[in-house]
Structures are given as structure tokens and as C-alpha cells.
Design a protein around this motif. Structure first.
Motif, PDB file in Angstrom:
ATOM      1  N   GLY A 359       0.819  -1.201   0.000  1.00 26.40           N
ATOM      2  CA  GLY A 359       0.000   0.000   0.000  1.00 26.40           C
ATOM      3  C   GLY A 359       0.851   1.248   0.000  1.00 26.40           C
ATOM      4  N   ASP A 360       0.206   2.386   0.019  1.00 26.10           N
ATOM      5  CA  ASP A 360       0.890   3.674  -0.024  1.00 26.10           C
ATOM      6  C   ASP A 360       1.896   3.824   1.118  1.00 26.10           C
ATOM      7  OD1 ASP A 360      -0.697   4.282  -2.162  1.00 26.10           O
ATOM      8  OD2 ASP A 360      -1.891   5.809  -1.135  1.00 26.10           O
ATOM      9  N   MET A 361       3.025   4.444   0.796  1.00 21.93           N
ATOM     10  CA  MET A 361       3.976   4.917   1.801  1.00 21.93           C
ATOM     11  C   MET A 361       3.674   6.402   1.977  1.00 21.93           C
ATOM     12  SD  MET A 361       7.461   2.996   0.510  1.00 21.93           S
ATOM     13  CE  MET A 361       7.316   3.605  -1.185  1.00 21.93           C
ATOM     14  N   LEU A 362       3.238   6.782   3.168  1.00 17.48           N
ATOM     15  CA  LEU A 362       2.746   8.136   3.402  1.00 17.48           C
ATOM     16  C   LEU A 362       3.844   9.075   3.899  1.00 17.48           C
ATOM     17  CD1 LEU A 362      -0.611   7.108   5.125  1.00 17.48           C
ATOM     18  CD2 LEU A 362      -0.194   7.565   2.689  1.00 17.48           C
ATOM     19  N   GLU A 363       3.513  10.359   3.926  1.00 20.62           N
ATOM     20  CA  GLU A 363       4.382  11.419   4.436  1.00 20.62           C
ATOM     21  C   GLU A 363       5.704  11.525   3.678  1.00 20.62           C
ATOM     22  OE1 GLU A 363       4.790  11.035   8.665  1.00 20.62           O
ATOM     23  OE2 GLU A 363       2.681  11.483   9.030  1.00 20.62           O
ATOM     24  N   LEU A 364       5.638  11.310   2.371  1.00 18.65           N
ATOM     25  CA  LEU A 364       6.835  11.464   1.539  1.00 18.65           C
ATOM     26  C   LEU A 364       6.817  12.776   0.751  1.00 18.65           C
ATOM     27  CD1 LEU A 364       7.232   7.827   0.156  1.00 18.65           C
ATOM     28  CD2 LEU A 364       8.388   8.889   2.091  1.00 18.65           C
ATOM     29  N   GLY A 365       5.710  13.511   0.821  1.00 17.03           N
ATOM     30  CA  GLY A 365       5.638  14.816   0.169  1.00 17.03           C
ATOM     31  C   GLY A 365       5.869  14.755  -1.324  1.00 17.03           C
ATOM     32  N   ALA A 367       8.383  13.922  -2.878  1.00 21.43           N
ATOM     33  CA  ALA A 367       9.213  12.781  -3.283  1.00 21.43           C
ATOM     34  C   ALA A 367       8.400  11.499  -3.425  1.00 21.43           C
ATOM     35  CB  ALA A 367      10.331  12.565  -2.256  1.00 21.43           C
ATOM     36  N   SER A 368       7.099  11.554  -3.152  1.00 18.09           N
ATOM     37  CA  SER A 368       6.287  10.340  -3.103  1.00 18.09           C
ATOM     38  C   SER A 368       6.282   9.571  -4.413  1.00 18.09           C
ATOM     39  CB  SER A 368       4.852  10.688  -2.699  1.00 18.09           C
ATOM     40  OG  SER A 368       4.049   9.529  -2.691  1.00 18.09           O
ATOM     41  N   ASP A 369       5.985  10.229  -5.507  1.00 17.33           N
ATOM     42  CA  ASP A 369       5.862   9.529  -6.785  1.00 17.33           C
ATOM     43  C   ASP A 369       7.175   8.853  -7.175  1.00 17.33           C
ATOM     44  OD1 ASP A 369       4.017   9.122  -9.211  1.00 17.33           O
ATOM     45  OD2 ASP A 369       5.843   9.902 -10.151  1.00 17.33           O
ATOM     46  N   ALA A 370       8.275   9.611  -7.065  1.00 20.14           N
ATOM     47  CA  ALA A 370       9.579   9.053  -7.431  1.00 20.14           C
ATOM     48  C   ALA A 370       9.973   7.912  -6.499  1.00 20.14           C
ATOM     49  CB  ALA A 370      10.641  10.149  -7.390  1.00 20.14           C
ATOM     50  N   ALA A 371       9.650   8.043  -5.218  1.00 19.08           N
ATOM     51  CA  ALA A 371      10.008   6.998  -4.254  1.00 19.08           C
ATOM     52  C   ALA A 371       9.237   5.713  -4.532  1.00 19.08           C
ATOM     53  CB  ALA A 371       9.728   7.484  -2.836  1.00 19.08           C
ATOM     54  N   HIS A 372       7.960   5.835  -4.833  1.00 17.12           N
ATOM     55  CA  HIS A 372       7.171   4.642  -5.129  1.00 17.12           C
ATOM     56  C   HIS A 372       7.639   3.973  -6.421  1.00 17.12           C
ATOM     57  CE1 HIS A 372       4.399   6.181  -2.047  1.00 17.12           C
ATOM     58  NE2 HIS A 372       3.929   4.939  -1.995  1.00 17.12           N
ATOM     59  N   ARG A 373       7.951   4.791  -7.430  1.00 11.47           N
ATOM     60  CA  ARG A 373       8.449   4.230  -8.688  1.00 11.47           C
ATOM     61  C   ARG A 373       9.769   3.500  -8.480  1.00 11.47           C
ATOM     62  NH1 ARG A 373       5.974   5.764 -13.348  1.00 11.47           N
ATOM     63  NH2 ARG A 373       4.366   7.384 -13.123  1.00 11.47           N
ATOM     64  N   ALA A 374      10.647   4.087  -7.680  1.00 10.78           N
ATOM     65  CA  ALA A 374      11.956   3.474  -7.451  1.00 10.78           C
ATOM     66  C   ALA A 374      11.812   2.132  -6.739  1.00 10.78           C
ATOM     67  CB  ALA A 374      12.838   4.415  -6.624  1.00 10.78           C
TER      68      ALA A 374
END
Length: 453
Positions: A359-365, A367-374
Motif C-alpha cells: 500500500g501507499d507509503m505516506l508522508e513522503l511529500g 518525493a512520493s511519486d519518485a520513491a514509489h516508482r523506485a
């Protein structure tokens, strides 16, 4: 605690002194039994003053309330400690109690794995003497003082966890804790939405290290991100651990089935049996062993205590629902812990096929999209039959996996946990093993209820 000391520490005044000893402190009126001081904290949704009567009905001995508060008729005449601000007074009470404690206080923090590390360390120290530890994850500005106040006077050790989410959070926690030692589990992009960089996160975590007095010690892994930032904050002796560098003070070698061989100085190697798989858990085991030994526990005492270790709930918790097996690691997630969980799951033996449900990793601001893609790109070559994403951000994780070569036909996406609960049982096969991993706000463990029906 004696009433006069409590008043002095908090700057408060007793309306009526309690006649029964104060033996515990709680902010939950439902847990306010005999001997409890109930603290009326004002929250975003409700005011603790509305539950003072309930606390006394539950058996509370006294209550700490805001100065000027008008008590209802059933409370008038009962022991009330009137203070300017109950939240600040709770911290002041904990600070005062800390000054009277003889226990050695060891502080634990980190971006991922800190609760597991805390439990491992507390277990190992328990072999050497009475040890108290933060209950659950009571590690913030309310939880930490309550944890500190729960350390018995006769305890030899107190293992306290400090959790932060915003800049400036650590200083008051560290000042309250005044640790003789500190251990960092890891540094990663947890709560990076509020910090901007991992360096800023490390600097905030390092304030716990800076609070350790010069005669104390800090325990750090040589594999930790921003190691030099952490080391620079230390005024005390630094003890190093590693799974890869033989020059470290404590060197661990992960073995099968959650066992780690540890070598220290010229001593015989020891086997730490935690049952927790993965390199990240092996690192935590070595950190805990090093801290326990440096705190005065012998190797035999640490191993004796470790035999009673129980992993925290929803941290690689294995659940057999009959037709499938699940690994519930859904307590929380950030890019560091998500990668570690996927790597560990990939290397685990499994009778059936593997399914990943993230599921979602929250509180990444930003950077969220790039972090999830990585994370998705890194997991794209994993040995899973199916990759399931839950939540808006998790869609980017699936896209990252597909871009890395994972078949799109073996992915599924659901907007909410409720939607996933309705469909996931239809996607699984008898004998599958499914990993559940997400941030706390996703409540991904609810999928287990759907699988158990």
C-alpha cells in the motif's frame, strides 16, 4: 511518587492531597485504576477533562487538570493537581521522575526497525536484571513521558524509544530521557515530507546521540546512511556494528531462519536466534547485542534474555489462515523498510507461490511519486506471481515494476483497502504466501480479515 514532589516538579497545586500512593500515570480514563494519576490532556477531537469523572469511577486516585478548570459535582473534593498546562506538566513530571531513577536509560530511535530493535535490546538486557521498555510505540511527546514514568524504581535498565515526525521533535524527548546510551536502527526517508532530505532526518535523529553524556556510549551500524552525520553528533564513545566490515567492534553474519552469528573482540562467536529474517533484522540483532554487552550484560545473560524475545505485532508476523499463508508487516512503511521487506520476502523459502500486496507509503511529500516508482523498479524482477498495489501512490509503484520488466498482466491495483479486501481473495490460490506492507494509515492488515472469512 510523593504528592509534594509532584507539585514541585509540575509547578502545580493540590486541591486535596491524595491519601493513597500514586503508583502509575495514564491519559486513558479506562486504564485509571487504583493508584493511578489521570492526566487530562486536550486533543484535537476531545478534551481529557471531559473524562475526569470517568477516571475516578474507574478507580483513579488523583487527576492532573488545567488550572482554573471547574470540576463537576462528583469530582469536587477529590485529589486534583492543578497545573497551567497538563501536557507540559506531564513532561515535567517525567523529567522529575527521571532525576530520581537509578536505572540505566538506553534510548532507541531510527527511521525503520526501531520498535523491533527496542524489543530485542530489552529482551537481552532482561537476562542481566529487571528491565522496563517502552510499551508498544509510546514514543512521542505524550507516549515517552508515560513510558518513562512506567519504569519501576527498582529497574536496572530502561529501554525507551523516541519517535519523531517533524523538525524539532527530538530535543524535548532527548532532554526528558537523558540517556546513558543511544542506538540508531537506520536512517531513511521516513517523514521526509517534513524534513526535505535524509541529511536533515539524520541530524534530527542525532540529537538523541548528542544527549548522551560523555561517559556513555552510542551504538551505530557502519552500513547506516549518513553515518558521519550521526558520528559527528556524539560526545560519547561510539561502538560500531557491521554485517560486512570485519573492522567493526561487533560483526554479524546472517544465517538461515533468523539466526545471526556475532563476533566481538577475542570472545567466542555467539548465535543470536531471533526468528526474524532479512539483513535489516540481522543488523538490528547485532545492534541490540552490542548495546546489551556495552551496558553490562554478559554474553550468556544476553542470550538468556533473547530466548524470551517476542516480535512486535505486525512486524513480519506470520499468519496461517488455512488456505493461504500471510506475512503481516503492515505496521508501517517507508522506502527503506519497503525495500528491506521485499528483499527479505524474495529470499524466503515458500511452498506455494508468492504474492506481494503493498500500500501507499505516506508522508513522503513531493518525493512520493519518485520513491514509489523506485521501489517498484527494484521489485520488478522479484519472484512473485502477483503484485498488488493499494492506494493512490501505490499505482506509481506498479508502474515502476512494469517499467523494469514485470508483466503488467500480473499486477492489480485498488484505490482503497476496502476495495482490495473485496477482491484479493479472488486473486489468490490455495497455498500462496502473501506479504502485506504499507504505511500505518492504510490499515492493510484488514485484508487478513477478508482472507479469514
Amino acid at each position: 511518587m510523593k504528592p509534594n514532589r509532584m507539585a514541585r516538579w509540575t509547578g502545580g497545586e493540590w486541591t486535596v492531597p491524595p491519601t493513597f500512593p500514586i503508583t502509575s500515570v495514564t491519559q486513558d480514563s479506562r486504564k485509571a485504576g487504583l493508584g493511578a494519576l489521570y492526566v487530562a490532556l486536550a486533543g484535537a477531537r476531545q478534551d481529557g477533562h471531559d473524562f475526569v469523572s470517568a477516571a475516578f469511577r474507574a478507580g483513579a486516585t488523583a487527576a492532573m487538570v488545567r488550572r482554573g478548570w471547574t470540576p463537576p459535582a462528583d469530582v469536587a473534593g477529590l485529589p486534583l493537581l492543578a497545573v497551567d498546562d497538563p501536557a507540559a506538566a506531564l513532561c515535567a513530571l517525567a523529567k522529575g521522575y527521571r532525576s530520581a531513577l537509578k536505572a540505566m536509560i538506553l534510548g532507541v530511535t531510527g527511521s525503520a526497525g526501531k520498535t523491533t530493535l527496542k524489543e530485542l535490546l530489552a529482551a537481552m538486557l532482561s537476562g542481566a536484571g529487571k528491565t522496563a521498555a517502552t510499551p508498544g510505540n509510546y514514543n512521542n511527546e505524550v507516549g515517552l513521558p508515560l513510558s518513562l514514568l512506567s519504569v519501576p524504581e527498582e529497574a536496572r535498565y530502561g529501554v525507551l524509544e523516541a519517535g519523531i515526525s517533524h523538525p524539532g521533535d527530538m530535543v524535548p524527548l532527548a532532554e526528558m530521557m537523558r540517556p546513558e546510551a543511544a542506538v540508531i536502527s537506520s536512517i531513511g526517508p521516513a517523514h521526509i515530507e517534513y524534513f526535505g532530505t535524509e541529511r536533515a532526518i539524520a541530524e534530527e535523529k542525532a540529537r538523541l546521540l548528542a544527549a548522551v553524556r560523555p561517559k556513555g556510549f552510542a551504538v551505530l551500524s557502519l552500513e547506516t546512511h549518513e553515518l558521519e552525520t550521526l558520528r559527528a553528533a556524539c560526545r560519547c564513545r561510539v561502538v560500531t556494528c557491521s554485517l560486512h566490515d570485519a573492522a567493526a567492534d561487533y560483526v554479524g553474519e546472517p544465517l538461515a531462519k533468523g539466526t545471526v552469528r556475532v563476533r566481538h573482540a577475542d570472545e567466542p562467536a555467539v548465535l543470536l536466534r531471533t526468528g526474524l529474517c532479512g539483513e535489516h533484522n540481522a543488523s538490528n540483532a547485532v545492534l541490540a547485542y552490542a548495546a546489551a554487552r556495552e551496558a553490562g550484560a554478559s554474553a550468556a545473560e544476553a542470550l538468556e534474555g533473547l530466548a524470551h524475545f517476542k516480535p512486535p505485532a505486525m512486524r513480519w508476523e506470520r499468519v496461517d489462515v488455512g488456505w493461504v499463508k500471510a506475512i503481516n508487516d503492515a505496521y508501517n512503511a517507508n522506502p527503506l523498510s519497503m525495500r528491506a521487506a521485499l528483499e527479505t520476502f524474495a529470499g524466503e523459502e515458500s511452498e506455494g507461490e508468492k504474492v506481494v500486496c503493498v500500500g501507499d507509503m505516506l508522508e513522503l511529500g513531493d518525493a512520493s511519486d519518485a520513491a514509489h516508482r523506485a521501489v517498484g523498479e527494484a521489485s520488478g524482477n522479484g519472484p512473485w506471481r502477483l503484485l498488488v498495489g493499494v492506494g493512490t501512490a501505490a499505482r506509481a509503484l506498479l508502474e515502476g515494476a512494469v517499467s523494469a520488466g514485470y508483466p503488467s498482466s500480473q499486477t492489480a491495483w485498488f484505490a482503497t483497502t476496502a476495495e482490495a479486501a473485496a477482491e484479493l481473495p479472488l486473486l489468490l490460490r490455495t497455498g500462496d504466501t502473501v506479504l502485506l506492507k504499507a504505511s500505518r494509515g492504510m490499515r492493510l492488515e484488514r485484508l487478513l480479515e477478508a482472507l479469514e472469512r
